[in-house]
Scaffold this motif. Structure first.
Motif, PDB file in Angstrom:
ATOM      1  N   ALA A  20      42.796  38.127  45.983  1.00  0.00           N
ATOM      2  CA  ALA A  20      43.703  39.264  45.783  1.00  0.00           C
ATOM      3  C   ALA A  20      42.869  40.530  45.857  1.00  0.00           C
ATOM      4  O   ALA A  20      41.648  40.493  45.660  1.00  0.00           O
ATOM      5  CB  ALA A  20      44.415  39.156  44.440  1.00  0.00           C
ATOM      6  N   ASP A  21      43.492  41.649  46.152  1.00  0.00           N
ATOM      7  CA  ASP A  21      42.750  42.906  46.119  1.00  0.00           C
ATOM      8  C   ASP A  21      43.514  43.960  45.329  1.00  0.00           C
ATOM      9  O   ASP A  21      44.696  43.799  44.988  1.00  0.00           O
ATOM     10  CB  ASP A  21      42.357  43.397  47.508  1.00  0.00           C
ATOM     11  N   PHE A  22      42.803  45.062  45.027  1.00  0.00           N
ATOM     12  CA  PHE A  22      43.300  46.086  44.110  1.00  0.00           C
ATOM     13  C   PHE A  22      42.898  47.461  44.609  1.00  0.00           C
ATOM     14  O   PHE A  22      41.872  47.627  45.269  1.00  0.00           O
ATOM     15  CB  PHE A  22      42.710  45.884  42.705  1.00  0.00           C
ATOM     16  N   ASN A  27      37.721  62.366  46.330  1.00  0.00           N
ATOM     17  CA  ASN A  27      38.179  61.058  46.828  1.00  0.00           C
ATOM     18  C   ASN A  27      38.436  60.174  45.609  1.00  0.00           C
ATOM     19  O   ASN A  27      37.513  59.575  45.055  1.00  0.00           O
ATOM     20  CB  ASN A  27      37.125  60.433  47.735  1.00  0.00           C
ATOM     21  N   ASN A  28      39.698  60.119  45.195  1.00  0.00           N
ATOM     22  CA  ASN A  28      40.008  59.552  43.886  1.00  0.00           C
ATOM     23  C   ASN A  28      40.403  58.082  43.909  1.00  0.00           C
ATOM     24  O   ASN A  28      40.959  57.573  42.941  1.00  0.00           O
ATOM     25  CB  ASN A  28      41.116  60.356  43.203  1.00  0.00           C
ATOM     26  N   GLU A  29      40.121  57.361  45.008  1.00  0.00           N
ATOM     27  CA  GLU A  29      40.506  55.955  45.071  1.00  0.00           C
ATOM     28  C   GLU A  29      39.290  55.048  45.180  1.00  0.00           C
ATOM     29  O   GLU A  29      38.227  55.450  45.661  1.00  0.00           O
ATOM     30  CB  GLU A  29      41.445  55.710  46.260  1.00  0.00           C
ATOM     31  N   ALA A  30      39.479  53.809  44.731  1.00  0.00           N
ATOM     32  CA  ALA A  30      38.457  52.771  44.854  1.00  0.00           C
ATOM     33  C   ALA A  30      39.153  51.456  45.187  1.00  0.00           C
ATOM     34  O   ALA A  30      40.325  51.257  44.845  1.00  0.00           O
ATOM     35  CB  ALA A  30      37.657  52.641  43.560  1.00  0.00           C
ATOM     36  N   TYR A  31      38.422  50.568  45.848  1.00  0.00           N
ATOM     37  CA  TYR A  31      38.962  49.289  46.312  1.00  0.00           C
ATOM     38  C   TYR A  31      38.154  48.154  45.708  1.00  0.00           C
ATOM     39  O   TYR A  31      36.923  48.222  45.631  1.00  0.00           O
ATOM     40  CB  TYR A  31      38.887  49.228  47.838  1.00  0.00           C
ATOM     41  N   PHE A  32      38.850  47.097  45.254  1.00  0.00           N
ATOM     42  CA  PHE A  32      38.196  45.926  44.683  1.00  0.00           C
ATOM     43  C   PHE A  32      38.892  44.670  45.198  1.00  0.00           C
ATOM     44  O   PHE A  32      40.049  44.708  45.616  1.00  0.00           O
ATOM     45  CB  PHE A  32      38.278  45.923  43.152  1.00  0.00           C
ATOM     46  N   ASP A  33      38.178  43.549  45.144  1.00  0.00           N
ATOM     47  CA  ASP A  33      38.838  42.280  45.404  1.00  0.00           C
ATOM     48  C   ASP A  33      38.272  41.195  44.488  1.00  0.00           C
ATOM     49  O   ASP A  33      37.148  41.308  43.986  1.00  0.00           O
ATOM     50  CB  ASP A  33      38.751  41.865  46.879  1.00  0.00           C
ATOM     51  N   ILE A  34      39.084  40.179  44.233  1.00  0.00           N
ATOM     52  CA  ILE A  34      38.674  39.042  43.438  1.00  0.00           C
ATOM     53  C   ILE A  34      38.972  37.776  44.237  1.00  0.00           C
ATOM     54  O   ILE A  34      39.777  37.793  45.169  1.00  0.00           O
ATOM     55  CB  ILE A  34      39.385  38.990  42.065  1.00  0.00           C
ATOM     56  N   ALA A  35      38.301  36.692  43.872  1.00  0.00           N
ATOM     57  CA  ALA A  35      38.462  35.444  44.613  1.00  0.00           C
ATOM     58  C   ALA A  35      38.433  34.267  43.657  1.00  0.00           C
ATOM     59  O   ALA A  35      37.973  34.364  42.512  1.00  0.00           O
ATOM     60  CB  ALA A  35      37.366  35.301  45.665  1.00  0.00           C
ATOM     61  N   SER A  36      38.931  33.147  44.145  1.00  0.00           N
ATOM     62  CA  SER A  36      38.922  31.884  43.412  1.00  0.00           C
ATOM     63  C   SER A  36      38.560  30.776  44.397  1.00  0.00           C
ATOM     64  O   SER A  36      39.245  30.592  45.407  1.00  0.00           O
ATOM     65  CB  SER A  36      40.290  31.620  42.782  1.00  0.00           C
ATOM     66  N   GLN A  37      37.501  30.049  44.102  1.00  0.00           N
ATOM     67  CA  GLN A  37      37.039  29.029  45.026  1.00  0.00           C
ATOM     68  C   GLN A  37      37.920  27.787  44.965  1.00  0.00           C
ATOM     69  O   GLN A  37      38.449  27.426  43.920  1.00  0.00           O
ATOM     70  CB  GLN A  37      35.590  28.644  44.722  1.00  0.00           C
ATOM     71  N   ALA A  38      38.054  27.128  46.109  1.00  0.00           N
ATOM     72  CA  ALA A  38      38.805  25.880  46.202  1.00  0.00           C
ATOM     73  C   ALA A  38      38.331  25.124  47.433  1.00  0.00           C
ATOM     74  O   ALA A  38      37.644  25.684  48.297  1.00  0.00           O
ATOM     75  CB  ALA A  38      40.306  26.149  46.289  1.00  0.00           C
TER      76      ALA A  38
END
Length: 489
Positions: A192-194, A255-266
């Motif tokens: 997912a990302d944010f 520049n007031n934005e930032a990007y992140f992502d998370i992961a789950s291994q399978a």
């Protein structure tokens, strides 16, 4: 674990002073001044729509009293954001979301399965988004708003009093985007990302200096539902390739934005490995670099929840991620001719279960509210689920073949047929008609015999309602035993 930190280089007497008074003096003109002045910052991470809209109230409060205790707000800690001691009344039902069944006409997959929210829509729903749990628009779309507020104090030891030296405040919005399909770099990984937006930045005193920096980082901790030897909980949910953004406070203004992502291994999606369900708790953490202040404070922003799965039995996408802290709902609308007869059946049956067929005293028909849900029975998952589904169908089919039901069918207008025997709760739920046959399985028990409703409904209407429900299960990733509800509009 990251922490919110206010830091600068220290040496000699300054380091010793930290041990004595818990804060580091700024560079001073004499050792006597060093002993008289210390510096501290108290962080707050607040989820309250009224205060997010008017942070100047917080400035006035700390000017008068040195803290926010009288507003019922405690400083944020290593265990989470600020605690609110003046809590509002709890909602009667858990958080939920609803999509209309018309989103799935003829059981089709929507062109846009996500229907993500955006900044404007999040602002429109700021009341819900400003709760700690945030606002979940749907299974794939999350929004949370909070206020970061930090007063900086200069404290004299002789005499012992503090004055407000400056403040930082910003209203921050975090939007989350669930996904179907694997990560582009790791096809078996769920992700997912944010996006984080930092707005309404107001700084005074040391926070307004050119050396003031802020970083924002994503952190997620999780675990796997099943203890498989190939699963390590450290890999259940973690910050992935885009973990942290650091900029000066002035750069955040530009520049007031930032990007992140998370992961789950399978591993691959296959019955051999099961659903590979993992759950994660994520939050944003902030780190500030402020000249002449050296202070370590562990704190966390508001938490959100996410579930990852690799359910091979879902039709369109075999793996994905959803925001799981809201009960899913799909509505039928009575004015929608395609499903109106089923909508009327459900509404009337739940309102007066004693009047439904088959007759049964103390009958209860759940599924009308998020606090009283029903649960998906995914017959494609395995033999047990398939057998229970077939028993649900068999019970209803036998009842609908009785003379009483056939006589009732004979009284219906011919021009409004043909008719199907519609059942509620549906065969695709654990609350279906055969639940009394499974006392040792989830949601079963002999006390539930005849706890269902059967009614004659136009065949095409009944089948259209079923097609929409089946596709919603698939698109919104309702797994076996997932709770859901069906409101009527």
């Amino acid at each position: 674990m990251r922490s919110l930190r206010i830091k600068a280089a220290v040496t000699g007497l300054a380091a010793a002073a930290l041990l004595l008074v818990g804060a580091i003096p700024a560079p001073a003109q004499s050792q006597q001044e060093d002993r008289k002045t210390t510096y501290k910052i108290t962080p707050y991470v607040i989820s309250d729509p009224a205060l997010i809209a008017e942070p100047e109230k917080l400035v006035e409060e700390v000017k008068k009293h040195g803290d926010l205790d009288r507003l019922g707000i405690k400083p944020s800690t290593s265990n989470g954001p600020s605690k609110m001691t003046k809590k509002s009344a709890l909602a009667a039902d858990p958080a939920s979301y609803v999509v209309d069944s018309s989103r799935f006409p003829s059981g089709r997959i929507p062109d846009d399965i996500y229907d993500y929210t955006n900044w404007d829509e999040c602002d429109t729903n700021s009341g819900a988004a400003s709760q700690d749990a945030g606002w979940i628009k749907n299974r794939y779309s999350y929004c949370q708003k909070h206020l970061v507020f930090m007063p900086a104090f200069e404290c004299g030891l002789f005499p012992p009093r503090c004055r407000l030296a400056g403040t930082y405040s910003s209203s921050n919005t975090l939007i989350g985007y669930g996904k179907v399909g694997g990560h582009e770099d790791h096809p078996n990984f769920r992700w997912a990302d944010f996006r984080l937006k930092v707005e309404n930045i107001v700084t005074t005193g040391p926070f307004a200096g050119s050396g003031a920096d802020m970083s924002a980082a994503m952190e997620c901790e999780g675990d796997y539902k099943d203890d498989e030897p190939n699963h390590n909980d450290e890999h259940a949910c973690y910050a992935h390739e885009n973990e942290e953004t650091e900029k000066s406070i002035n750069e955040w203004r530009v520049n007031n934005e930032a990007y992140f992502d998370i992961a789950s291994q399978a591993v691959s999606s296959d019955p051999l490995w099961g659903e590979q369900i993992a759950t994660g708790v994520f939050h944003i953490e902030y780190e500030f670099d402020l000249p002449w202040y050296f202070q370590f404070i562990d704190t966390e922003g508001p938490e959100g929840g996410m579930r990852f799965d690799s359910a091979w039995y879902l039709q369109s996408h075999k793996l994905g991620s959803v925001f799981d802290r809201a009960v899913p709902g799909m509505s039928y609308t009575k004015s929608d001719a395609a499903v109106g007869g089923v909508a009327t059946h459900l509404e009337e049956a739940r309102a007066n279960p004693g009047a439904t067929l088959p007759t049964q005293t103390d009958k209860h028909l759940a599924g009308g509210t998020p606090g009283d849900p029903i649960h998906r029975l995914a017959q494609a998952k395995g033999e047990k689920q398939s057998f229970r589904y077939d028993e649900n169908r068999r019970i209803v089919r036998n009842f609908c073949a009785t003379k009483a039901m056939q006589d009732l069918k004979a009284t219906l207008p011919v021009d409004q047929g043909p008719y199907d025997c519609d059942e509620y709760p549906m065969a695709s739920t654990y609350e279906g008609a055969g639940r009394h046959l499974f006392p040792d399985e989830p949601y079963g028990g002999a006390q539930y015999e005849r706890h269902y409703s059967a009614r004659w409904v136009n065949s095409e209407v009944n089948q259209e309602a079923g097609r929409r429900l089946g596709r919603w299960y698939d698109v919104d990733r309702l797994l076996d035993q997932d709770a859901f509800y069906i409101p009527i509009r």
